[in-house]
Design an enzyme around this catalytic site. Structure first.
Site, PDB file in Angstrom:
ATOM      1  N   CYS A   1       2.737   5.189 -15.829  1.00 24.84           N
ATOM      2  CA  CYS A   1       3.288   4.542 -14.635  1.00 24.84           C
ATOM      3  C   CYS A   1       3.984   3.232 -15.000  1.00 24.84           C
ATOM      4  CB  CYS A   1       2.161   4.290 -13.633  1.00 24.84           C
ATOM      5  SG  CYS A   1       2.687   3.345 -12.210  1.00 24.84           S
TER       6      CYS A   1
ATOM      7  N   CYS B   1       3.314   0.296 -12.518  1.00 26.17           N
ATOM      8  CA  CYS B   1       1.982  -0.309 -12.639  1.00 26.17           C
ATOM      9  C   CYS B   1       1.885  -1.146 -13.917  1.00 26.17           C
ATOM     10  CB  CYS B   1       0.885   0.761 -12.696  1.00 26.17           C
ATOM     11  SG  CYS B   1       1.174   2.196 -11.670  1.00 26.17           S
ATOM     12  N   ASP B   2       2.346  -0.601 -15.033  1.00 26.77           N
ATOM     13  CA  ASP B   2       2.057  -1.222 -16.328  1.00 26.77           C
ATOM     14  C   ASP B   2       3.259  -1.887 -16.989  1.00 26.77           C
ATOM     15  OD1 ASP B   2      -0.515  -0.271 -16.038  1.00 26.77           O
ATOM     16  OD2 ASP B   2      -0.082   1.614 -17.062  1.00 26.77           O
TER      17      ASP B   2
END
Ligand code: NAP
Length: 320
Positions: A139, A142-143
């Protein structure tokens, strides 16, 4: 057992765009509706850095669109239970209630709208699971910020890989897209976005291994045209290979699927089991938010017709 678990008319499983739309429509039809989500409402859309093809928004982040949908579900009066994974679905007799087992208890529904979406596809190469969370990610939204001014790879050639690599190239020192073929599967507008960005593309390469110490620091690639192996020093690798349908619970109930495990539905989102409707990425169809939303609306309409028919034919047995 408390009232919560008894006599729901519609139980929606999955809180992505399909499930949330189904809950909005079912609740507005006046059906007693609950939505069960194993994580938090949003679905895969919530992890997209940017969406440019959902009507009404020239550009919107996945998280923002998911948040707007979530607010709308809550405003309709549909009950929502997050962090509530459905562990099994059974049925009381051939046309009885569906029983959905969760850690909170067993939910009982006249109809089920199954909208569980898909899980991340994995490469299944050495080091992938070992370095997941330590450099390997599924992701970018997200990261991605963890890799600011660092070097990353994105693996894949579809829309997800295109949008994620373009997004990461704005944050990182270097983003390299690794794809096994010599052309992208992504739609043209997304390809153009990649070609305009500083993303470097390694065509016709596959990942052989993820390597490192505590954290990922090397990815071994193979050029599939020449067989030549090479090694790339990286801080992060984003696996963006699309999804595989989360249909196991439905298969265990006896639902028909295609060979990829995608649920087969007709134009009314009806499956091979009466009263069990399916919507979104878990069914055999185009994987798009606009499509999932349409499925959700149709599934709720079909559930409404099904339930009204149950009431008409068996008013005494109706009500659980
Ligand atoms: P996808 O279209 O299925 O593409 C998956 C990519 O991964 C393909 O390029 C495929 O290669 C590659 N791949 C699969 N398994 C692989 C393996 N074992 N090793 C190496 N490469 C592998 O998946 P997606 O990009 O996640 O898109 C999924 C759906 O979501 C699509 O319908 C897409 O349109 C939609 N989506 C839409 C947006 C949007 O903003 N509109 C954003 C993201 C996703 P091949 O090309 O060789 O098969």
């Amino acid at each position: 057992m408390t009232e919560e678990y008894l006599s729901w008319e519609v139980v929606v499983v999955g809180g992505g765009p399909a499930g949330m739309t189904a809950a909005i429509y079912a609740a507005r039809y006046g059906l007693k509706t609950i939505l069960l989500e194993s994580k938090v409402l949003g679905g895969a859309q919530a992890t997209s850095p940017g969406i440019e093809n959902y009507p009404g928004f020239t550009f919107i982040s996945g998280l923002e669109l998911a948040t707007k949908m979530k607010e709308q579900v809550k405003a309709t009066g549909a009950k929502v239970r997050e962090i509530t994974e459905v562990k099994s679905i059974t049925r009381e007799g051939e046309d009885g209630d569906f029983l959905l087992e969760t850690r909170r208890g067993i939910y009982r529904g006249k109809a089920v709208i199954f909208a569980t979406g898909g899980g991340h596809r994995h490469l299944n190469v050495p080091g992938e699971s070992e370095f997941t969370g330590r450099g390997v990610s599924y992701c970018a939204t997200c990261d991605g910020p963890l890799f600011r001014d660092k070097k990353v790879l994105v693996i894949g050639g579809g829309n997800t890989a295109a949008v994620e690599s373009a997004y990461l190239s704005e944050l990182t020192e270097k983003t390299t897209l690794v794809h096994r073929r010599d052309e992208l599967r992504a739609e043209k507008a997304m390809q153009d976005m990649v070609f305009r960005s500083p993303v470097e593309i390694k065509w016709s390469h596959i990942v052989k291994e993820f390597k490192g110490g505590d954290l990922l620091n090397e990815v071994v690639l193979e050029n599939i045209k020449t067989g030549e192996l090479s090694s790339v020093e990286v801080d992060g690798a984003f696996v963006a290979l699309g999804s595989s349908p989360e249909s196991k619970l439905a298969i265990d109930l006896g639902i028909e699927t295609n060979k990829n495990g995608e649920i087969l539905v007709n134009a009314n989102q009806t499956t091979s089991i009466p009263g069990f409707f399916a919507a979104g990425d878990v069914v055999e169809s185009m994987k798009q938010i606009a499509v999932a939303v349409g499925h959700g609306a149709i599934a709720a309409d079909s559930a409404y017709i099904y339930i009204r028919e149950l009431q008409r034919t068996d008013p005494r047995g109706y009500g659980g």
